[in-house]
Design a protein around this motif. Structure first.
Motif, PDB file in Angstrom:
ATOM      1  N   ASN A  73       0.804  -1.225   0.000  1.00  0.00           N
ATOM      2  CA  ASN A  73       0.000   0.000   0.000  1.00  0.00           C
ATOM      3  C   ASN A  73       0.837   1.276   0.000  1.00  0.00           C
ATOM      4  OD1 ASN A  73      -2.400  -1.506   0.026  1.00  0.00           O
ATOM      5  ND2 ASN A  73      -2.271  -1.707   2.249  1.00  0.00           N
ATOM      6  N   ASN A  74       2.064   1.208  -0.512  1.00  0.00           N
ATOM      7  CA  ASN A  74       2.885   2.402  -0.658  1.00  0.00           C
ATOM      8  C   ASN A  74       3.389   2.427  -2.099  1.00  0.00           C
ATOM      9  OD1 ASN A  74       4.685   4.489  -0.638  1.00  0.00           O
ATOM     10  ND2 ASN A  74       5.856   3.783   1.107  1.00  0.00           N
ATOM     11  N   ASP A  75       2.809   3.299  -2.920  1.00  0.00           N
ATOM     12  CA  ASP A  75       3.128   3.319  -4.341  1.00  0.00           C
ATOM     13  C   ASP A  75       4.375   4.135  -4.678  1.00  0.00           C
ATOM     14  OD1 ASP A  75       0.933   1.736  -4.838  1.00  0.00           O
ATOM     15  OD2 ASP A  75      -0.389   3.439  -5.214  1.00  0.00           O
ATOM     16  N   LYS A  76       4.993   4.765  -3.677  1.00  0.00           N
ATOM     17  CA  LYS A  76       6.144   5.633  -3.938  1.00  0.00           C
ATOM     18  C   LYS A  76       7.234   4.906  -4.730  1.00  0.00           C
ATOM     19  CE  LYS A  76       9.689   8.296  -1.580  1.00  0.00           C
ATOM     20  NZ  LYS A  76      10.344   8.525  -0.310  1.00  0.00           N
ATOM     21  N   LEU A  78       6.925   2.217  -6.552  1.00  0.00           N
ATOM     22  CA  LEU A  78       6.435   1.833  -7.877  1.00  0.00           C
ATOM     23  C   LEU A  78       6.425   3.025  -8.830  1.00  0.00           C
ATOM     24  CD1 LEU A  78       3.548  -0.538  -6.805  1.00  0.00           C
ATOM     25  CD2 LEU A  78       5.869  -1.136  -7.504  1.00  0.00           C
ATOM     26  N   TYR A  79       6.072   4.203  -8.322  1.00  0.00           N
ATOM     27  CA  TYR A  79       6.095   5.397  -9.162  1.00  0.00           C
ATOM     28  C   TYR A  79       7.516   5.705  -9.624  1.00  0.00           C
ATOM     29  CZ  TYR A  79       1.249   6.388  -7.939  1.00  0.00           C
ATOM     30  OH  TYR A  79      -0.103   6.318  -7.786  1.00  0.00           O
TER      31      TYR A  79
END
Length: 181
Positions: A73-76, A78-79
């Protein structure tokens, strides 16, 4: 030994400063089993990754390899994988820098998928994952055209959308991250 290395995503990122010092590097996402971080036989430490990278590149002067677990739940993180291969603020700083970027990236495959990531990409391209996308709740009812006039934009024309245009535009899925390829 490294069977988990069959499932990865690799993104080539490139930086060049104004003195044309180049820094090509990869952002790599590797799919591992949950037990990987506790399995002393398969776990690879940061220092081991560094030594492996030095060996495969034949460049002992490499000083950095950064590895971290992607948190749920942390997209940082992935971005970071999905972003640009080069910043426009870098490559547009001068013609020399732009030319260096062009020569460095021309013909390179900057985003490469393997294993599960390759399968997921096919599903995404085929629309099989569209049910996971967010739907835009905005109701568009008219179209406005603007013109630039003396340091500001002014609405020049306003049109009501037809019922067909409303059906084509409204309630569509949001594609937040466009893939770079």
């Amino acid at each position: 030994m490294f069977t988990f290395l069959n499932h990865w995503l690799k993104h080539l990122n490139y930086t060049i400063n104004s003195t044309l010092q180049q820094n090509p590097h990869f952002h790599v996402l590797i799919a591992v089993n949950k037990s990987y971080f506790k399995d002393t036989k398969s776990y690879i430490s940061q220092s081991e990754w560094l030594n492996l990278w030095r060996d495969v590149t034949s460049m002992p002067e490499i000083t950095q390899v950064f590895a971290q677990k992607v948190r749920t739940n942390n997209d940082k993180e992935l971005y970071e994988m999905a972003k640009y291969s080069g910043k426009d603020s870098d490559y547009l700083s001068s013609q020399k820098v732009f030319d260096a970027y062009y020569r460095a990236l021309k013909g390179k495959q900057v985003l490469v998928y393997s294993g599960l990531f390759k399968e997921a990409r096919k599903l995404l391209k085929n629309g099989d994952l569209d049910y996971l996308k967010e739907v835009d709740p905005t109701e568009y009812i008219y179209q406005i055209f603007y013109i630039w006039a003396k340091k500001e934009y002014l609405a020049s024309e306003l049109y009501d959308l037809t019922e067909q245009e409303k059906r084509e535009i409204n309630h569509k899925m949001i594609d937040e991250i466009e893939e770079e390829q």
